[in-house]
Design an enzyme around this catalytic site. Structure first.
Site, mmCIF file in Angstrom:
data_model
loop_
_atom_site.group_PDB
_atom_site.id
_atom_site.type_symbol
_atom_site.label_atom_id
_atom_site.label_comp_id
_atom_site.label_asym_id
_atom_site.label_seq_id
_atom_site.Cartn_x
_atom_site.Cartn_y
_atom_site.Cartn_z
ATOM 1 C CB SER A 25 44.775 44.088 39.494
ATOM 2 O OG SER A 25 44.662 44.664 40.788
ATOM 3 C CE1 TYR A 58 44.651 46.184 36.734
ATOM 4 C CE2 TYR A 58 42.966 44.632 36.037
ATOM 5 C CZ TYR A 58 43.343 45.753 36.748
ATOM 6 O OH TYR A 58 42.411 46.431 37.481
#
Length: 111
Positions: A25, A58
């Protein structure tokens, strides 16, 4: 049919940290996320201006007003602390829709 269009862009985000052994991430200061209309777990494209690398990951919400921009997991190998990034999100819309205005946040100028 839907097409992908620019939803949000954070320009000139400076990498403040990296954690190679985190699951993955990008961590972004939650206030910057709010300004850019990006939510936690949203898929983003990250473009590194220093080396030309592009990746998708993400978003994880960082501490508000911390100015945190940290790449985690394997993505940490694609940047160095101090690198400048563009962080981009897209959305799907009907191609007949007009006047789509992306949310643009320029961290170099503060806009």
């Amino acid at each position: 049919m839907l097409i992908s269009v620019l939803k949000s862009k954070i320009s000139y985000a400076t990498v403040t940290g990296k954690d190679l052994f985190y699951v993955g991430s990008i961590t972004i200061d939650s206030e910057i996320m709010k300004q850019a209309n990006i939510i936690e777990n949203e898929k983003v494209q990250v473009v590194n201006l220093n080396n030309g690398e592009r990746l998708e990951t993400y978003v994880i919400k960082g501490e508000p007003n911390s100015k945190t921009i940290a790449l985690n997991g394997p993505a940490a190998r694609r940047c160095e602390i101090g690198d400048q990034l563009f962080i981009i999100s897209y959305t799907q819309v009907d191609p007949t829709r007009e006047n789509i205005k992306p949310k643009l946040v320029d961290l170099k100028t503060g806009d």
